[in-house]
Design a protein around this motif. Structure first.
Motif, PDB file in Angstrom:
ATOM      1  N   THR A  79     -37.738  44.276 -52.688  1.00  0.00           N
ATOM      2  CA  THR A  79     -36.760  43.880 -53.893  1.00  0.00           C
ATOM      3  C   THR A  79     -35.497  43.445 -53.358  1.00  0.00           C
ATOM      4  O   THR A  79     -34.810  44.077 -52.396  1.00  0.00           O
ATOM      5  CB  THR A  79     -36.526  45.372 -54.449  1.00  0.00           C
ATOM      6  N   ALA A  80     -34.984  42.328 -53.606  1.00  0.00           N
ATOM      7  CA  ALA A  80     -33.941  41.475 -53.300  1.00  0.00           C
ATOM      8  C   ALA A  80     -32.882  42.072 -54.350  1.00  0.00           C
ATOM      9  O   ALA A  80     -31.416  41.438 -54.042  1.00  0.00           O
ATOM     10  CB  ALA A  80     -33.965  40.288 -52.850  1.00  0.00           C
ATOM     11  N   GLY A  81     -32.988  42.484 -55.362  1.00  0.00           N
ATOM     12  CA  GLY A  81     -32.027  42.477 -56.206  1.00  0.00           C
ATOM     13  C   GLY A  81     -32.671  42.670 -57.667  1.00  0.00           C
ATOM     14  O   GLY A  81     -33.946  42.414 -57.903  1.00  0.00           O
ATOM     15  N   PRO A  82     -31.869  42.759 -58.990  1.00  0.00           N
ATOM     16  CA  PRO A  82     -30.728  43.599 -58.889  1.00  0.00           C
ATOM     17  C   PRO A  82     -30.766  44.977 -58.321  1.00  0.00           C
ATOM     18  O   PRO A  82     -31.739  45.677 -58.652  1.00  0.00           O
ATOM     19  CB  PRO A  82     -30.144  43.247 -60.303  1.00  0.00           C
ATOM     20  N   GLY A  83     -29.524  45.387 -58.215  1.00  0.00           N
ATOM     21  CA  GLY A  83     -29.651  46.883 -57.793  1.00  0.00           C
ATOM     22  C   GLY A  83     -28.344  47.302 -57.133  1.00  0.00           C
ATOM     23  O   GLY A  83     -27.378  46.404 -57.040  1.00  0.00           O
ATOM     24  N   LEU A  84     -28.443  48.461 -56.373  1.00  0.00           N
ATOM     25  CA  LEU A  84     -27.234  48.969 -55.655  1.00  0.00           C
ATOM     26  C   LEU A  84     -27.272  48.173 -54.279  1.00  0.00           C
ATOM     27  O   LEU A  84     -28.449  48.056 -53.632  1.00  0.00           O
ATOM     28  CB  LEU A  84     -27.455  50.452 -55.251  1.00  0.00           C
ATOM     29  N   ILE A  85     -26.241  47.519 -53.835  1.00  0.00           N
ATOM     30  CA  ILE A  85     -26.224  46.559 -52.612  1.00  0.00           C
ATOM     31  C   ILE A  85     -26.563  47.317 -51.640  1.00  0.00           C
ATOM     32  O   ILE A  85     -27.557  46.635 -50.599  1.00  0.00           O
ATOM     33  CB  ILE A  85     -24.932  45.799 -52.508  1.00  0.00           C
ATOM     34  N   GLY A  86     -26.101  48.369 -51.164  1.00  0.00           N
ATOM     35  CA  GLY A  86     -26.373  48.886 -49.914  1.00  0.00           C
ATOM     36  C   GLY A  86     -27.840  49.515 -49.829  1.00  0.00           C
ATOM     37  O   GLY A  86     -28.556  49.322 -48.922  1.00  0.00           O
ATOM     38  N   ALA A  87     -28.185  49.845 -50.823  1.00  0.00           N
ATOM     39  CA  ALA A  87     -29.741  50.339 -51.034  1.00  0.00           C
ATOM     40  C   ALA A  87     -30.754  49.317 -50.916  1.00  0.00           C
ATOM     41  O   ALA A  87     -31.821  49.241 -50.237  1.00  0.00           O
ATOM     42  CB  ALA A  87     -30.092  50.850 -52.476  1.00  0.00           C
ATOM     43  N   LEU A  88     -30.381  48.118 -51.457  1.00  0.00           N
ATOM     44  CA  LEU A  88     -31.073  46.800 -51.368  1.00  0.00           C
ATOM     45  C   LEU A  88     -31.264  46.423 -49.879  1.00  0.00           C
ATOM     46  O   LEU A  88     -32.235  45.831 -49.325  1.00  0.00           O
ATOM     47  CB  LEU A  88     -30.518  45.716 -52.055  1.00  0.00           C
ATOM     48  N   MET A  89     -29.989  46.378 -49.269  1.00  0.00           N
ATOM     49  CA  MET A  89     -29.746  45.886 -47.938  1.00  0.00           C
ATOM     50  C   MET A  89     -30.615  46.739 -47.021  1.00  0.00           C
ATOM     51  O   MET A  89     -31.389  45.997 -45.921  1.00  0.00           O
ATOM     52  CB  MET A  89     -28.325  45.754 -47.534  1.00  0.00           C
ATOM     53  N   SER A  90     -30.942  47.719 -47.271  1.00  0.00           N
ATOM     54  CA  SER A  90     -31.616  48.798 -46.370  1.00  0.00           C
ATOM     55  C   SER A  90     -33.136  48.486 -46.456  1.00  0.00           C
ATOM     56  O   SER A  90     -33.625  48.221 -45.198  1.00  0.00           O
ATOM     57  CB  SER A  90     -31.587  50.403 -46.827  1.00  0.00           C
ATOM     58  N   GLY A  91     -33.687  48.246 -47.529  1.00  0.00           N
ATOM     59  CA  GLY A  91     -34.950  47.818 -47.690  1.00  0.00           C
ATOM     60  C   GLY A  91     -35.111  46.358 -46.967  1.00  0.00           C
ATOM     61  O   GLY A  91     -36.229  46.111 -46.360  1.00  0.00           O
ATOM     62  N   ALA A  92     -34.294  45.502 -47.471  1.00  0.00           N
ATOM     63  CA  ALA A  92     -34.388  44.038 -46.980  1.00  0.00           C
ATOM     64  C   ALA A  92     -34.154  44.031 -45.431  1.00  0.00           C
ATOM     65  O   ALA A  92     -35.102  43.229 -45.002  1.00  0.00           O
ATOM     66  CB  ALA A  92     -33.309  43.191 -47.712  1.00  0.00           C
ATOM     67  N   ALA A  93     -33.364  44.797 -44.936  1.00  0.00           N
ATOM     68  CA  ALA A  93     -33.624  44.481 -43.608  1.00  0.00           C
ATOM     69  C   ALA A  93     -34.514  44.969 -42.680  1.00  0.00           C
ATOM     70  O   ALA A  93     -34.937  44.438 -41.886  1.00  0.00           O
ATOM     71  CB  ALA A  93     -32.212  45.442 -42.909  1.00  0.00           C
ATOM     72  N   VAL A  94     -35.200  46.064 -43.213  1.00  0.00           N
ATOM     73  CA  VAL A  94     -36.519  46.503 -42.682  1.00  0.00           C
ATOM     74  C   VAL A  94     -37.695  45.517 -43.092  1.00  0.00           C
ATOM     75  O   VAL A  94     -38.293  45.321 -42.016  1.00  0.00           O
ATOM     76  CB  VAL A  94     -36.912  47.876 -43.171  1.00  0.00           C
ATOM     77  N   ALA A  95     -37.730  45.301 -44.216  1.00  0.00           N
ATOM     78  CA  ALA A  95     -38.887  44.179 -44.459  1.00  0.00           C
ATOM     79  C   ALA A  95     -38.542  42.856 -43.726  1.00  0.00           C
ATOM     80  O   ALA A  95     -39.532  42.420 -43.100  1.00  0.00           O
ATOM     81  CB  ALA A  95     -38.515  43.629 -45.993  1.00  0.00           C
ATOM     82  N   ARG A  96     -37.211  42.252 -43.721  1.00  0.00           N
ATOM     83  CA  ARG A  96     -37.183  41.089 -42.782  1.00  0.00           C
ATOM     84  C   ARG A  96     -37.525  41.260 -41.167  1.00  0.00           C
ATOM     85  O   ARG A  96     -38.122  40.491 -40.757  1.00  0.00           O
ATOM     86  CB  ARG A  96     -35.803  40.862 -42.904  1.00  0.00           C
ATOM     87  N   SER A  97     -37.169  42.422 -40.979  1.00  0.00           N
ATOM     88  CA  SER A  97     -37.445  42.612 -39.381  1.00  0.00           C
ATOM     89  C   SER A  97     -38.916  42.844 -38.970  1.00  0.00           C
ATOM     90  O   SER A  97     -39.373  42.236 -38.090  1.00  0.00           O
ATOM     91  CB  SER A  97     -36.416  43.829 -38.932  1.00  0.00           C
ATOM     92  N   LEU A  98     -39.444  43.569 -39.922  1.00  0.00           N
ATOM     93  CA  LEU A  98     -40.909  43.673 -39.746  1.00  0.00           C
ATOM     94  C   LEU A  98     -41.609  42.388 -39.823  1.00  0.00           C
ATOM     95  O   LEU A  98     -42.532  42.191 -39.063  1.00  0.00           O
ATOM     96  CB  LEU A  98     -41.272  44.778 -40.708  1.00  0.00           C
ATOM     97  N   ALA A  99     -41.259  41.745 -40.707  1.00  0.00           N
ATOM     98  CA  ALA A  99     -42.041  40.203 -41.214  1.00  0.00           C
ATOM     99  C   ALA A  99     -41.732  39.371 -39.757  1.00  0.00           C
ATOM    100  O   ALA A  99     -42.606  39.010 -39.358  1.00  0.00           O
ATOM    101  CB  ALA A  99     -41.513  39.504 -42.351  1.00  0.00           C
ATOM    102  N   TRP A 100     -40.675  39.598 -39.303  1.00  0.00           N
ATOM    103  CA  TRP A 100     -40.401  38.842 -37.943  1.00  0.00           C
ATOM    104  C   TRP A 100     -41.080  39.007 -37.064  1.00  0.00           C
ATOM    105  O   TRP A 100     -41.758  38.393 -36.145  1.00  0.00           O
ATOM    106  CB  TRP A 100     -38.651  38.939 -37.780  1.00  0.00           C
ATOM    107  N   ALA A 101     -40.992  40.462 -36.679  1.00  0.00           N
ATOM    108  CA  ALA A 101     -41.676  40.756 -35.721  1.00  0.00           C
ATOM    109  C   ALA A 101     -43.423  40.737 -35.730  1.00  0.00           C
ATOM    110  O   ALA A 101     -43.899  40.447 -34.456  1.00  0.00           O
ATOM    111  CB  ALA A 101     -41.519  42.761 -35.502  1.00  0.00           C
ATOM    112  N   LEU A 102     -43.775  40.547 -36.983  1.00  0.00           N
ATOM    113  CA  LEU A 102     -45.220  40.379 -36.785  1.00  0.00           C
ATOM    114  C   LEU A 102     -45.511  39.059 -37.467  1.00  0.00           C
ATOM    115  O   LEU A 102     -46.716  38.716 -37.554  1.00  0.00           O
ATOM    116  CB  LEU A 102     -45.781  41.353 -38.264  1.00  0.00           C
TER     117      LEU A 102
END
Ligand code: KG4
Ligand code: ZN
Length: 343
Positions: A79-102
């Motif tokens: 979920t990249a939005g809409p929502g609470l920006i800090g909460a969104l960033m937490s999920g986005a950072a984990v998602a992006r990093s895992l996708a990059w690593a894999l």
């Protein structure tokens, strides 16, 4: 295609694995109710921190339940939005990093598109086009859905969302957080004829909503009656019942109007308030009387969850959509800006 879905836009951490061949393989949810309860509402910073705490362990758990290893994942949806920006960033950072690593693609999902497509996770999914009623804590809107990604907003709330009005009304009667489900449960023991609440904006043409006046009406009713009431629990239940009836009637009237206006005979209801039993019953009954079909997600997929994000993301990934490495979470994101699926 096997996709991991990550939802972290507000106060629920939701993870799911969706397989385009076999359907939903697993989903897990961690609710932050206990974290926010003592504050009477969601505290954004606490929400972000709690997502950070739970995201990685829950990814492990959902993969285990799905019976797959992380190297079998072929895409990640978040979920990249809409929502609470800090909460969104937490999920986005984990998602992006895992996708990059894999070395697999990651795709942004619009939270409301997730809700809107959730009914399509069910076996008897409806066909396009349809009218969607999205009723959550942050949004209330009616959309004409020609196809996935092609959303025309034909009506929306001018002030409070329906879920927000439920929550605020509950809070004002001392029912705590999250108030919507509690108020709905209480309404079942209320007397329907004790109070008559207005049906806002139904007396004039148009498909927009306004629920903030109803909340004030409930507050005034509570203030005017509570001192002389010798049974406050019954008073609360009667107000809850009158309030719920008014919200449900209003939603029903606008849904029927939207169906007439668009010439559509299919209605899809999604979002947290879609779990409301009175709304579900009244819409089913109206659908029978007026020959239209109505579909809802199963109850657990009305409120925030990872399954709807994995599903919506899978459709977009299969259509060749994904985003580069930058993390672009947004608190506001108009649904009409979404890319259509068909090109
Ligand atoms: O879709 P959702 O989980 O989160 C948002 O995207 O906002 O919706 C949460 C909202 C809350 O306002 C909650 O009070 C409301 O949905 N809700 C209900 C019921 N269950 C959840 N409102 C009325 N009746 C219910 N049974
Ligand atoms: Zn939601």
């Amino acid at each position: 295609m096997i996709v991991l879905g990550i939802e972290s836009s507000c106060d629920e951490t939701g993870l799911a694995v969706y397989d385009s061949e076999q359907g939903l393989l697993a989903h897990v949810l961690h609710s932050q109710v206990a974290v926010h309860a003592e504050y009477g509402g969601v505290v954004p910073e606490l929400a972000s921190r709690d997502h950070i705490r739970y995201l990685l362990p829950l990814i492990g758990e959902v993969l285990q339940q799905a019976g797959i290893g992380k190297h079998e994942l072929e895409g990640i949806a978040y979920t990249a939005g809409p929502g609470l920006i800090g909460a969104l960033m937490s999920g986005a950072a984990v998602a992006r990093s895992l996708a990059w690593a894999l070395a697999i693609p990651a795709v942004e999902v619009h939270h409301m598109e997730g809700h809107l497509l959730a009914p399509l996770l069910e076996e008897e999914a409806t066909d396009f086009p349809f009218v969607a009623l999205l009723v959550s804590g942050g949004h209330t809107l009616l959309a004409y859905v020609a196809a996935i990604g092609e959303y025309e907003i034909i009506g929306q709330s001018l002030d409070d969302a329906a879920g927000e009005a439920f929550d605020k009304t509950a809070k004002m009667m001392g029912l705590g957080y999250p108030g919507g489900p509690v108020l709905a449960e209480l309404a079942a023991s209320g007397r329907g004829d004790a109070f008559q609440f207005p049906r806002p904006m139904t007396g004039r043409p148009g498909l927009d909503f306004s629920f903030s006046g109803l909340k004030t009406f409930a507050l005034n009713t509570w203030e005017q009656n509570r001192k002389q009431s010798d049974n406050k629990d019954q008073l609360r239940a009667n107000i809850a019942c009158a309030f719920e009836q008014a919200v449900v009637d209003t939603l029903l009237i606008k849904c029927r109007r939207a169906l007439q206006q668009t010439g559509c005979a299919r209605l899809v209801v999604a979002g947290g308030v879609g779990a409301n039993q009175r709304l579900r019953q009244r819409l089913h009954q109206s659908a029978k009387e007026h020959q239209f079909s109505v579909s809802f997600p199963r109850l657990e997929f009305c409120t925030d969850n990872g399954a709807m994000i994995a599903f919506a993301g899978c459709l977009r990934l299969q259509a060749g959509q994904s985003q580069p490495l930058d993390i672009d979470a947004r608190a506001r994101w108009p649904m009409e800006d979404l890319l259509p699926l068909r090109r």
